[in-house]
Design an enzyme around this catalytic site. Structure first.
Site, mmCIF file in Angstrom:
data_model
loop_
_atom_site.group_PDB
_atom_site.id
_atom_site.type_symbol
_atom_site.label_atom_id
_atom_site.label_comp_id
_atom_site.label_asym_id
_atom_site.label_seq_id
_atom_site.Cartn_x
_atom_site.Cartn_y
_atom_site.Cartn_z
ATOM 1 N N ALA A 41 28.484 44.387 -0.905
ATOM 2 C CA ALA A 41 27.465 43.684 -1.678
ATOM 3 C C ALA A 41 28.057 43.107 -2.951
ATOM 4 C CB ALA A 41 26.329 44.650 -2.011
ATOM 5 N N LYS A 66 30.789 29.474 3.457
ATOM 6 C CA LYS A 66 31.215 28.074 3.551
ATOM 7 C C LYS A 66 32.632 28.005 4.082
ATOM 8 C CE LYS A 66 33.739 25.890 1.096
ATOM 9 N NZ LYS A 66 34.599 25.275 0.065
ATOM 10 N N ARG A 113 0.809 -1.230 0.000
ATOM 11 C CA ARG A 113 0.000 0.000 0.000
ATOM 12 C C ARG A 113 0.842 1.280 0.000
ATOM 13 N NH1 ARG A 113 -3.725 -1.494 4.959
ATOM 14 N NH2 ARG A 113 -2.152 -3.125 5.191
ATOM 15 N N SER A 127 31.906 47.026 -2.986
ATOM 16 C CA SER A 127 30.923 46.159 -3.651
ATOM 17 C C SER A 127 31.485 45.531 -4.912
ATOM 18 C CB SER A 127 29.685 46.974 -4.033
ATOM 19 O OG SER A 127 29.089 47.469 -2.871
HETATM 20 C C1 UD1 Z 1 -0.579 -7.475 11.595
HETATM 21 C C2 UD1 Z 1 -1.369 -8.463 12.464
HETATM 22 C C3 UD1 Z 1 -2.621 -7.763 12.999
HETATM 23 C C4 UD1 Z 1 -2.217 -6.531 13.772
HETATM 24 C C5 UD1 Z 1 -1.346 -5.611 12.915
HETATM 25 C C6 UD1 Z 1 -0.795 -4.497 13.770
HETATM 26 C C7 UD1 Z 1 -0.992 -10.691 11.524
HETATM 27 C C8 UD1 Z 1 -1.535 -11.778 10.694
HETATM 28 N N1 UD1 Z 1 -1.757 -9.617 11.664
HETATM 29 O O1 UD1 Z 1 -1.396 -7.157 10.478
HETATM 30 O O2 UD1 Z 1 -3.340 -8.641 13.833
HETATM 31 O O3 UD1 Z 1 -3.374 -5.839 14.217
HETATM 32 O O4 UD1 Z 1 -0.218 -6.328 12.367
HETATM 33 O O5 UD1 Z 1 -0.034 -3.565 13.017
HETATM 34 O O6 UD1 Z 1 0.099 -10.805 12.054
HETATM 35 N N2 UD1 Z 1 5.889 -9.286 7.429
HETATM 36 C C9 UD1 Z 1 6.905 -10.164 7.142
HETATM 37 N N3 UD1 Z 1 6.661 -11.235 6.340
HETATM 38 C C10 UD1 Z 1 5.427 -11.491 5.821
HETATM 39 C C11 UD1 Z 1 4.381 -10.592 6.113
HETATM 40 C C12 UD1 Z 1 4.647 -9.512 6.941
HETATM 41 O O7 UD1 Z 1 8.054 -9.975 7.596
HETATM 42 O O8 UD1 Z 1 5.283 -12.478 5.117
HETATM 43 C C13 UD1 Z 1 6.195 -8.141 8.288
HETATM 44 C C14 UD1 Z 1 5.936 -6.809 7.615
HETATM 45 O O9 UD1 Z 1 7.115 -6.350 6.984
HETATM 46 C C15 UD1 Z 1 5.539 -5.919 8.762
HETATM 47 C C16 UD1 Z 1 4.906 -6.873 9.763
HETATM 48 O O10 UD1 Z 1 5.334 -8.156 9.398
HETATM 49 O O11 UD1 Z 1 6.664 -5.301 9.355
HETATM 50 C C17 UD1 Z 1 3.381 -6.801 9.765
HETATM 51 O O12 UD1 Z 1 2.908 -7.179 8.481
HETATM 52 P P1 UD1 Z 1 1.625 -6.510 7.843
HETATM 53 O O13 UD1 Z 1 1.385 -7.162 6.535
HETATM 54 O O14 UD1 Z 1 1.742 -5.050 7.864
HETATM 55 O O15 UD1 Z 1 0.497 -7.013 8.886
HETATM 56 P P2 UD1 Z 1 -0.894 -6.355 9.159
HETATM 57 O O16 UD1 Z 1 -1.823 -6.679 8.073
HETATM 58 O O17 UD1 Z 1 -0.704 -4.919 9.493
#
Ligand code: UD1
Ligand code: CA
Length: 476
Positions: free
Chosen positions: A398, A369, A17, A423
């Protein structure tokens, strides 16, 4: 004896997003990558180890973060998650490197503003053997996982937004993305995850229902400060969080007595180029007008005024100095010093190595500078001072310029005390203008001058009497 702490930071997601080429966890809040904020907080906990799960843009994320981890004193490792099949799958990649005797705190690289004390309270809530979730009641819980409780109030499971029923979507208590879990349970639970859900992902959050089924106590540590758990998923959320963070910084300064014209129009950031952490320290009765941006380490002395829309980074502003609007001060590396009672701007530019004594005046469209200006020196209009040493009370006219660069090397210009530079002069370095000397306007000075002399280097004026201008011939 409490179990040692080990941290897992999830940072492999794409951040769809954000619609950016930069991995989401490297997007900047207050000049610092989101993941950098998480690591700084993590560094305040007495953790035995930390492992960052990378995947999307892994090379970029790992090289960007290695330095800041060193600064935070964390023993940091990386594991790769390829492909990215969800948060449960992400943590699963870390399991092989996690010692079995620890308490694991799972953090998200996109939740930047959690405080260390909150994480410590979460660990205390877990008490060495429970699964503890950091939760918060949100006025608008849309998008977050909801905490489902039984009739007696016990936590039963987490249901993700996309899998939630109409009734579950009305629950306002949400999961922050942060939990503390005993390491010995983590592996077995994660290996039982399925991706049978609306997003086809392995959800970390499904381990909550497993803990309940296994008779392992689950507890929710519910806080009230939404800012600490706010995640960044979109440019709008990033901007909203930035503003909330800046307003909080502004409040802290105002509580110390700093007079900000408007706390909603104030910014203090890390220096994104050097990684220098943001720190603004102000003496008594400092006033800062709207729209100023401070970065890196900035010190402002007692009674100094900063006008509207100034950008100031890595600089020290002396007591009683006035920085007029739209002034750009950038001290990256060598720093900038503005002495007591100096008047700078409007529209002035001070670059690295500008060292101004007391009561120095730098006016509009003047660039300085790597130059030292002694007490009382003035350059009020449209001028350049580069690689120069300027004595006390010098008046630099100036439009004058130090020609400090011969195309290959930089050279110094020395202007001794009480000199008057007329100047539109060009001082071709290396050159010294002796004490008390005067340079006539429009001179190009290439040789040193003796103290006290007048130097004029320009064509003699010729005025011709009775001279007739040509007149236009009629067309034939
Ligand atoms: C997640 C939680 C949700 C919570 C929210 C809070 C889960 C399934 N859901 O949702 O309950 O309310 O965070 O912010 O955990 N990431 C990985 N590998 C992956 C997917 C994600 O490392 O395969 C990392 C992302 O980089 C990020 C974090 O995990 O830093 C959270 O992932 P994101 O996809 O943003 O989860 P949410 O949908 O926000
Ligand atoms: Ca998220």
């Amino acid at each position: 004896m409490r179990a040692p702490l080990d941290l897992v930071i999830m940072a492999a997601g794409k951040g769809t997003r954000m619609k950016s080429r930069t991995p989401k966890v490297l997007q900047r809040l207050a000049g610092r990558p989101l993941l950098g904020h998480v690591l700084a907080t993590a560094g305040q906990l007495k953790a035995r180890s930390a492992v960052v799960v990378t995947g999307h843009g892994a090379d970029q994320v790992e090289s960007a973060i290695a330095g800041s981890a060193q600064a935070s004193g964390l023993k940091l490792g990386f594991v790769r998650q390829e492909p990215q099949l969800g948060t449960g799958h992400a943590v699963q990649q870390a399991v092989p490197v996690l010692p079995a005797d620890g308490m694991v705190i799972i953090l998200s690289g996109d939740v930047p503003l959690t405080q260390a004390a909150t994480l410590q309270a979460l660990v205390d809530a877990a008490g060495g053997d429970k699964l503890a979730l950091l939760t918060v009641n949100m006025t608008d819980p849309t998008g977050y996982g909801r905490i489902v409780r039984s009739a007696d109030g016990g936590v039963q499971r987490i249901v993700e937004q996309k899998d939630a029923s109409e009734a579950q979507r009305t629950i306002c208590e949400i999961y922050s993305g942060i939990m503390a879990v005993p390491a010995r349970h983590l592996g077995p639970w994660l290996s039982r995850l399925t991706n049978d859900n609306a997003q086809g992902e392995y959800y970390l959050t499904d381990i909550v229902a497993m803990a309940v089924a296994d008779g392992i106590a689950v507890t929710a540590h519910c806080i009230t400060d939404e800012l600490q758990v706010a995640g960044v998923n979109s440019p709008l959320q990033l901007a909203e969080l930035e503003r909330a963070h800046q307003t909080a910084q502004a409040r802290t300064l105002m509580e110390q007595g700093v007079r900000l014209a408007d706390p909603a129009r104030f910014d203090l950031r890390d220096d994104a180029r050097s990684g220098q952490a943001a720190r603004l320290s102000c003496g008594q009765d400092v006033e800062i007008d709207v729209g100023c941006i401070f970065s890196g380490q900035v010190e402002i002395g007692e009674g100094a005024h900063i006008g509207a829309y100034c950008c100031i980074s890595n600089a020290s502003i002396g007591a009683g100095a006035v920085i007029h609007p739209y002034t750009h001060i950038d001290g990256e590396g060598a720093g900038v010093d503005v002495g007591q009672g100096s008047l700078i701007g409007p529209f002035a530019r001070l670059r690295p190595g500008a060292q101004l004594g007391r009561e120095v005046h730098i006016g509009n469209f003047v660039e300085v500078k790597n130059s030292r200006l002694a007490d009382g020196a003035k350059a009020n209009h449209l001028a350049y001072l580069g690689d120069a040493t300027v004595g006390e009370r010098v008046n630099y006219g100036a439009g004058s310029i130090t020609a400090n660069y011969d195309g290959a090397n930089k050279h110094r210009t020395v202007i001794e005390a009480d000199v008057h530079i007329g100047s539109n002069s060009v001082l071709v370095a290396p050159v010294t203008i002796g004490t008390g000397g005067t340079v006539g306007a429009g001179s190009t000075v290439t040789k040193n001058t003796e103290p006290g002399v007048l130097t004029v280097v320009r064509g003699k004026q010729i005025s011709t009497a009775n001279w007739k201008r040509p007149v236009k011939q009629p067309k034939v």
